[in-house]
Design an enzyme around this catalytic site. Structure first.
Site, mmCIF file in Angstrom:
data_model
loop_
_atom_site.group_PDB
_atom_site.id
_atom_site.type_symbol
_atom_site.label_atom_id
_atom_site.label_comp_id
_atom_site.label_asym_id
_atom_site.label_seq_id
_atom_site.Cartn_x
_atom_site.Cartn_y
_atom_site.Cartn_z
ATOM 1 N N SER A 49 104.747 -14.584 36.628
ATOM 2 C CA SER A 49 103.511 -13.997 36.072
ATOM 3 C C SER A 49 103.738 -13.699 34.599
ATOM 4 O O SER A 49 104.885 -13.433 34.189
ATOM 5 C CB SER A 49 103.172 -12.700 36.799
ATOM 6 O OG SER A 49 102.179 -11.986 36.085
ATOM 7 N N GLY A 107 103.203 -17.698 51.630
ATOM 8 C CA GLY A 107 101.954 -16.962 51.377
ATOM 9 C C GLY A 107 100.784 -17.899 51.169
ATOM 10 O O GLY A 107 99.969 -17.710 50.266
ATOM 11 N N VAL A 163 108.612 -13.129 54.230
ATOM 12 C CA VAL A 163 109.598 -13.739 53.332
ATOM 13 C C VAL A 163 110.575 -12.740 52.719
ATOM 14 O O VAL A 163 111.562 -13.148 52.094
ATOM 15 C CB VAL A 163 108.932 -14.593 52.219
ATOM 16 C CG1 VAL A 163 108.326 -15.857 52.792
ATOM 17 C CG2 VAL A 163 107.914 -13.792 51.424
ATOM 18 N N TYR A 202 106.267 -4.739 39.772
ATOM 19 C CA TYR A 202 105.776 -6.124 39.749
ATOM 20 C C TYR A 202 106.391 -6.902 38.580
ATOM 21 O O TYR A 202 106.872 -8.032 38.752
ATOM 22 C CB TYR A 202 104.253 -6.098 39.648
ATOM 23 C CG TYR A 202 103.572 -7.433 39.731
ATOM 24 C CD1 TYR A 202 103.375 -8.060 40.968
ATOM 25 C CD2 TYR A 202 103.099 -8.089 38.591
ATOM 26 C CE1 TYR A 202 102.728 -9.287 41.049
ATOM 27 C CE2 TYR A 202 102.452 -9.304 38.660
ATOM 28 C CZ TYR A 202 102.270 -9.898 39.899
ATOM 29 O OH TYR A 202 101.631 -11.106 39.980
ATOM 30 N N LYS A 208 108.794 -10.220 38.705
ATOM 31 C CA LYS A 208 108.360 -11.493 38.124
ATOM 32 C C LYS A 208 109.282 -11.944 36.983
ATOM 33 O O LYS A 208 109.449 -13.139 36.739
ATOM 34 C CB LYS A 208 106.902 -11.382 37.654
ATOM 35 C CG LYS A 208 105.904 -11.163 38.796
ATOM 36 C CD LYS A 208 105.921 -12.315 39.788
ATOM 37 C CE LYS A 208 104.871 -12.202 40.867
ATOM 38 N NZ LYS A 208 104.904 -13.327 41.818
ATOM 39 N N ASN A 214 105.378 -18.656 46.532
ATOM 40 C CA ASN A 214 104.114 -18.104 46.031
ATOM 41 C C ASN A 214 103.812 -16.703 46.559
ATOM 42 O O ASN A 214 103.115 -15.935 45.896
ATOM 43 C CB ASN A 214 102.983 -19.070 46.419
ATOM 44 C CG ASN A 214 101.617 -18.418 46.344
ATOM 45 O OD1 ASN A 214 101.023 -18.292 45.273
ATOM 46 N ND2 ASN A 214 101.097 -17.952 47.486
ATOM 47 N N ALA A 245 109.135 -6.298 36.989
ATOM 48 C CA ALA A 245 110.580 -6.488 37.236
ATOM 49 C C ALA A 245 110.790 -7.691 38.157
ATOM 50 O O ALA A 245 111.637 -8.550 37.892
ATOM 51 C CB ALA A 245 111.179 -5.237 37.874
HETATM 52 P P1 NAD Z 1 96.817 -13.060 47.255
HETATM 53 O O1 NAD Z 1 96.991 -11.616 47.519
HETATM 54 O O2 NAD Z 1 95.482 -13.665 47.473
HETATM 55 O O3 NAD Z 1 97.882 -13.925 48.071
HETATM 56 C C1 NAD Z 1 99.179 -13.482 48.351
HETATM 57 C C2 NAD Z 1 99.666 -14.166 49.605
HETATM 58 O O4 NAD Z 1 101.004 -13.725 49.891
HETATM 59 C C3 NAD Z 1 98.822 -13.841 50.842
HETATM 60 O O5 NAD Z 1 98.566 -15.019 51.556
HETATM 61 C C4 NAD Z 1 99.710 -12.905 51.648
HETATM 62 O O6 NAD Z 1 99.499 -12.973 53.042
HETATM 63 C C5 NAD Z 1 101.090 -13.428 51.281
HETATM 64 N N1 NAD Z 1 102.159 -12.456 51.537
HETATM 65 C C6 NAD Z 1 102.229 -11.170 51.105
HETATM 66 N N2 NAD Z 1 103.361 -10.594 51.565
HETATM 67 C C7 NAD Z 1 104.024 -11.538 52.287
HETATM 68 C C8 NAD Z 1 105.248 -11.547 53.003
HETATM 69 N N3 NAD Z 1 106.031 -10.457 53.047
HETATM 70 N N4 NAD Z 1 105.618 -12.672 53.644
HETATM 71 C C9 NAD Z 1 104.835 -13.772 53.609
HETATM 72 N N5 NAD Z 1 103.650 -13.828 52.935
HETATM 73 C C10 NAD Z 1 103.258 -12.713 52.284
HETATM 74 O O7 NAD Z 1 97.261 -13.249 45.733
HETATM 75 P P2 NAD Z 1 97.234 -14.520 44.741
HETATM 76 O O8 NAD Z 1 96.455 -14.095 43.546
HETATM 77 O O9 NAD Z 1 96.859 -15.766 45.455
HETATM 78 O O10 NAD Z 1 98.763 -14.547 44.291
HETATM 79 C C11 NAD Z 1 99.687 -15.551 44.655
HETATM 80 C C12 NAD Z 1 100.909 -15.430 43.765
HETATM 81 O O11 NAD Z 1 100.532 -15.581 42.396
HETATM 82 C C13 NAD Z 1 101.612 -14.070 43.846
HETATM 83 O O12 NAD Z 1 103.014 -14.236 43.787
HETATM 84 C C14 NAD Z 1 101.119 -13.350 42.620
HETATM 85 O O13 NAD Z 1 102.008 -12.349 42.191
HETATM 86 C C15 NAD Z 1 101.037 -14.505 41.640
HETATM 87 N N6 NAD Z 1 100.173 -14.261 40.487
HETATM 88 C C16 NAD Z 1 98.838 -14.075 40.643
HETATM 89 C C17 NAD Z 1 98.050 -13.831 39.526
HETATM 90 C C18 NAD Z 1 96.569 -13.628 39.611
HETATM 91 O O14 NAD Z 1 95.943 -13.346 38.567
HETATM 92 N N7 NAD Z 1 95.941 -13.758 40.780
HETATM 93 C C19 NAD Z 1 98.641 -13.763 38.256
HETATM 94 C C20 NAD Z 1 100.003 -13.953 38.146
HETATM 95 C C21 NAD Z 1 100.768 -14.211 39.270
#
Ligand code: NAD
Length: 247
Positions: free
Chosen positions: A142, A9, A64, A155, A159, A90, A157
């Site tokens: 998370s 991702g 993925v 979500y 994480k 990620n 669950a």
């Molecule tokens: P985002 O939505 O900007 O990025 C998510 C990425 O995952 C994107 O590039 C998307 O194309 C990719 N993706 C989604 N489904 C996919 C799949 N089936 N196969 C391959 N790629 C896929 O979000 P983000 O904020 O950059 O989040 C990244 C990670 O961090 C995530 O796992 C999210 O749960 C975690 N996270 C984010 C936050 C936050 O506050 N932004 C907090 C805690 C955890």
């Protein structure tokens, strides 16, 4: 020989920031994109930014949540770069809703993309790293997986599971010189959090002791540390990066 990092991702947000940060540290970068559209619209720009840092970078398409596609991607990365030294799990999605109203598909989809993907990727990349007798895996969890969050049963669950999976993998892979850790971000500014209502964002802000939301670079810097020689003796840990939202 330069080491190779595969980031799932990685076409935007935290994943793209980690790709750029690891490129700065000299890693060859494998950028996972969901599909061709995602690669063409966002992944190729990340590839160019990584290349500007003087390292090789390439995009690899895989959903993925698919066991087979993850297997294929790991093989392609190994063939293209010759090694696979770092895996960052990620990729993630949200599909929020209160538990009593949540549809089964909504639950299953988030578990497949956020949780099963981590099994898929650690299984295939872990096998390569075991043969190399070294490697680093960082899974993005998370704070919602630790303290729960109303409206995110699916979500949280996924994480929470990532934390258990991280510790299990750390125990299985440790004897082969591979560290496995998780990062639990708090509220990080990205496309994922941009869509939340302004009122909710302001409420969360009041609960953050440092008084600011996190930047994607805050998570990228933490991931880079866990992949560096400085973190060689750290495994099976969950690093909370939340400005104090969770202590
Ligand atoms: P985002 O939505 O900007 O990025 C998510 C990425 O995952 C994107 O590039 C998307 O194309 C990719 N993706 C989604 N489904 C996919 C799949 N089936 N196969 C391959 N790629 C896929 O979000 P983000 O904020 O950059 O989040 C990244 C990670 O961090 C995530 O796992 C999210 O749960 C975690 N996270 C984010 C936050 C936050 O506050 N932004 C907090 C805690 C955890």
């Amino acid at each position: 020989m330069a080491k190779t990092a595969l980031i799932t991702g990685a076409s935007r947000g935290i994943g793209a920031a980690i790709a750029l940060r690891l490129a700065q540290d000299g890693f060859q970068i494998a950028i996972n994109c969901l599909d061709e559209k995602n690669r063409d619209e966002q992944g190729l720009a990340v590839r160019e930014e990584c290349q500007k840092k003087g390292v090789s970078a390439e995009c690899f398409i895989a959903d993925v949540s698919s066991h087979e596609q993850c297997k294929g991607m790991v093989e392609q990365v190994k063939e293209h770069f010759g090694s696979l030294d770092v895996l960052i799990n990620n990729a993630g999605i949200t599909a929020d809703g209160l538990m009593v109203r949540m549809k089964e598909e909504q639950y299953d989809k988030v578990i497949a993309v956020n949780q099963k993907s981590v099994f898929n990727m650690m299984k295939f990349a872990g096998a390569v790293m075991m043969r190399q007798r070294q490697g680093r895996i960082v899974n993005i969890s998370s704070v919602a997986g630790v303290y729960g969050n109303a409206g995110q049963i699916n979500y949280s669950a996924s994480k929470a599971a990532i934390i258990g999976m991280t510790k299990t993998a750390a125990k299985e892979l440790g004897p082969r010189g591979i560290t496995v850790n998780a990062i639990a971000p708090g509220f990080i500014k990205s496309d994922m959090t941009d869509v939340l209502p302004e009122e909710l964002k302001q409420k969360i802000l009041t609960q953050i002791p440092l008084g600011i939301f996190g930047e994607i670079e805050d998570i990228a810097n933490t991931a880079a540390f866990l992949c560096s020689e400085s973190a060689r003796y750290i495994t099976g840990q969950v690093l909370v990066v939340s400005g104090g939202l969770m202590m």
